[in-house]
Design a protein around this motif. Structure first.
Motif, PDB file in Angstrom:
ATOM      1  N   ASP A 122    -101.878  47.275   8.872  1.00 15.54           N
ATOM      2  CA  ASP A 122    -102.564  48.262   9.708  1.00 15.54           C
ATOM      3  C   ASP A 122    -103.724  47.574  10.396  1.00 15.54           C
ATOM      4  OD1 ASP A 122    -103.756  50.384  10.880  1.00 15.54           O
ATOM      5  OD2 ASP A 122    -104.325  51.423   9.034  1.00 15.54           O
ATOM      6  N   ASN A 123    -103.641  47.452  11.729  1.00 14.34           N
ATOM      7  CA  ASN A 123    -104.664  46.723  12.470  1.00 14.34           C
ATOM      8  C   ASN A 123    -105.807  47.605  12.936  1.00 14.34           C
ATOM      9  OD1 ASN A 123    -103.177  44.362  12.249  1.00 14.34           O
ATOM     10  ND2 ASN A 123    -102.013  44.782  14.110  1.00 14.34           N
ATOM     11  N   SER A 124    -105.669  48.927  12.789  1.00 17.86           N
ATOM     12  CA  SER A 124    -106.638  49.837  13.403  1.00 17.86           C
ATOM     13  C   SER A 124    -108.043  49.656  12.855  1.00 17.86           C
ATOM     14  CB  SER A 124    -106.178  51.287  13.212  1.00 17.86           C
ATOM     15  OG  SER A 124    -106.062  51.588  11.829  1.00 17.86           O
ATOM     16  N   ASN A 125    -108.162  49.245  11.603  1.00 18.97           N
ATOM     17  CA  ASN A 125    -109.488  49.101  11.000  1.00 18.97           C
ATOM     18  C   ASN A 125    -110.027  47.675  11.051  1.00 18.97           C
ATOM     19  OD1 ASN A 125    -109.609  51.851  10.241  1.00 18.97           O
ATOM     20  ND2 ASN A 125    -108.352  51.425   8.427  1.00 18.97           N
ATOM     21  N   LYS A 126    -109.282  46.795  11.669  1.00 20.19           N
ATOM     22  CA  LYS A 126    -109.727  45.405  11.744  1.00 20.19           C
ATOM     23  C   LYS A 126    -110.650  45.204  12.937  1.00 20.19           C
ATOM     24  CE  LYS A 126    -105.670  43.406   9.520  1.00 20.19           C
ATOM     25  NZ  LYS A 126    -104.536  42.476   9.651  1.00 20.19           N
ATOM     26  N   PRO A 127    -111.594  44.283  12.822  1.00 20.97           N
ATOM     27  CA  PRO A 127    -112.483  43.999  13.966  1.00 20.97           C
ATOM     28  C   PRO A 127    -111.723  43.245  15.044  1.00 20.97           C
ATOM     29  CG  PRO A 127    -112.876  42.442  12.198  1.00 20.97           C
ATOM     30  CD  PRO A 127    -111.918  43.455  11.646  1.00 20.97           C
ATOM     31  N   ARG A 128    -112.282  43.216  16.243  1.00 20.91           N
ATOM     32  CA  ARG A 128    -111.691  42.446  17.317  1.00 20.91           C
ATOM     33  C   ARG A 128    -111.948  40.959  17.086  1.00 20.91           C
ATOM     34  NH1 ARG A 128    -107.914  43.929  20.645  1.00 20.91           N
ATOM     35  NH2 ARG A 128    -108.705  42.385  22.134  1.00 20.91           N
ATOM     36  N   ALA A 129    -110.948  40.138  17.392  1.00 18.76           N
ATOM     37  CA  ALA A 129    -111.131  38.696  17.302  1.00 18.76           C
ATOM     38  C   ALA A 129    -112.178  38.244  18.308  1.00 18.76           C
ATOM     39  CB  ALA A 129    -109.804  37.988  17.560  1.00 18.76           C
ATOM     40  N   ARG A 130    -112.837  37.163  17.997  1.00 15.58           N
ATOM     41  CA  ARG A 130    -113.908  36.665  18.862  1.00 15.58           C
ATOM     42  C   ARG A 130    -113.794  35.142  18.989  1.00 15.58           C
ATOM     43  NH1 ARG A 130    -118.509  38.472  14.662  1.00 15.58           N
ATOM     44  NH2 ARG A 130    -117.015  40.176  14.515  1.00 15.58           N
ATOM     45  N   GLY A 131    -114.509  34.604  19.952  1.00 14.63           N
ATOM     46  CA  GLY A 131    -114.494  33.152  20.132  1.00 14.63           C
ATOM     47  C   GLY A 131    -114.683  32.780  21.585  1.00 14.63           C
TER      48      GLY A 131
END
Length: 369
Positions: free
Chosen positions: A29-38
């Motif tokens: 479930d990706n809905s609760n994951k933060p957005r990737a950054r870099g």
């Protein structure tokens, strides 16, 4: 699906030379994951520090830190940031691009940390087929993330596979970075340029709203980003079409001459000085490669431009696109002026814009009753 299970599943269905992408992360479930950054073009390389100092590290540098072709100064394809597995933190795991590297025979602590994520069955599978070397896992720790595992039974197997698949690995991250930039710069487009593109060339052009017209002629259109700064390159885009009559038109030497012919009467360093036209810098030989844009065969050319009489120059990337059905040859180019600064991010912007071009569909033939 937890991370170990996803690794097992992907390896079990691997076939030689095939890259498998697992779209689920650790919990499915990706809905609760933060957005990737870099940062743009950054790759976080997770590898044991001692292994990185050896031949595996050299092979990885040859892939991800290869110089961009056609530039005056040395600029690497990607900015590789090396981290030992023992130093990985939750923040680092949020990186946009992560590459884990290990060999199963390596007993060094960092390599063991990565190898322990593979099950015994997975290692047996890899031992039976040394061509297995790569696993892709999307959104493993963050949304929009690409995590790649590069592995081998030993360093010789891994290095051989890295060398054989060099272009595929480069292309994977080139496409990701181009699409990432495109999502930002193409979110607002210039409707006027799009209209002119359809009227003059019959093309569906996707050009950012910040670009404006410079010149339009029969079969030719020039747009430019008019507000360059110390943090933003002066970028111009040109579009041209002519009849496609022979395969020889897209031979490298003929494409260079074709480019110079287009620019000589249309693009000038100083419009008041006809001899200040742009031309291809011959001292730095342009590079070429075959591509596909919107389903059409295309030849990419990268190199340097200069003005004929004024001391100005910069980089360019272009695509000669063949439409055999319509008998047309389209020439799309972006060139930039950005002295004393790196060019690779501006070149990615040009790529994202030009490769978003849509070409007219071939007329459908009516079926006979």
């Amino acid at each position: 699906m937890n991370k170990r299970k996803s690794l097992i599943l992907a390896l079990l269905i691997f076939t030689a030379g095939l890259v498998i992408s697992c779209t689920e992360g650790e919990d499915g479930d990706n809905s609760n994951k933060p957005r990737a950054r870099g940062a743009s073009g950054e790759i976080l390389l997770v590898i044991d520090s001692l292994k990185y100092k050896g031949p595996v590290g050299d092979a990885l540098k040859g892939i991800f830190e290869e110089d961009i072709k056609g530039l005056v100064r040395e600029e690497t394809l990607f900015d590789m940031r090396k981290v030992d597995p023992r130093s990985m933190t939750r923040i680092l795991k949020m990186a946009y691009n992560i590459v884990y590297v290990t060999t199963f025979d390596d007993k060094k602590p960092g390599s063991r940390m990565i190898s322990n994520q593979f099950s015994p069955q997975s290692k047996e599978k890899a031992a039976a087929d040394p061509s297995l070397f790569m696993l892709r896992n999307e959104d493993e720790f963050a949304r929009g993330q690409e995590v790649v595992y590069l592995f081998g039974n030993n360093e010789e197997d891994l290095i051989n596979n890295l060398r054989k698949n060099k272009e595929k690995l480069q292309n994977l991250f080139e496409v990701r970075e181009r699409n990432r930039l495109g999502e930002v710069i193409l979110s607002r487009t210039n409707g006027a340029v799009q209209t002119k593109g359809e009227e003059i060339l019959g093309l569906d052009l996707t050009v950012p709203a910040s670009y404006q017209f410079v010149k339009e002629e029969e079969n030719f259109l020039w747009a430019r980003q008019p507000t360059p700064t110390t943090k933003r390159a002066d970028i111009s885009l040109i579009f041209y079409q002519t009849d496609y009559t022979s395969e020889e038109q897209v031979f490298p030497e003929n494409l260079i001459a074709f480019r110079d012919q287009i620019l000589k009467t249309r693009v000038f360093g100083d419009p008041e000085k006809p001899n200040s036209y742009l031309e291809t810098e011959k001292q730095i030989v342009p590079s070429f490669r075959n591509m596909e844009i919107d389903g059409h065969y295309a030849i990419e050319m990268r190199g340097q431009w200069k003005t004929h009489t004024i001391s100005m120059g910069g980089s360019f990337v272009s695509y000669a696109v063949v439409d055999e059905a319509k008998g047309k040859l389209y020439y799309l180019e972006g060139f930039l002026y950005y002295p004393s600064e790196t060019h690779k991010k501006a070149l990615r912007e040009i790529e994202a814009i030009l490769m978003a071009t849509k070409f007219p569909e071939a007329p459908k033939t009516k079926s006979k009753l």
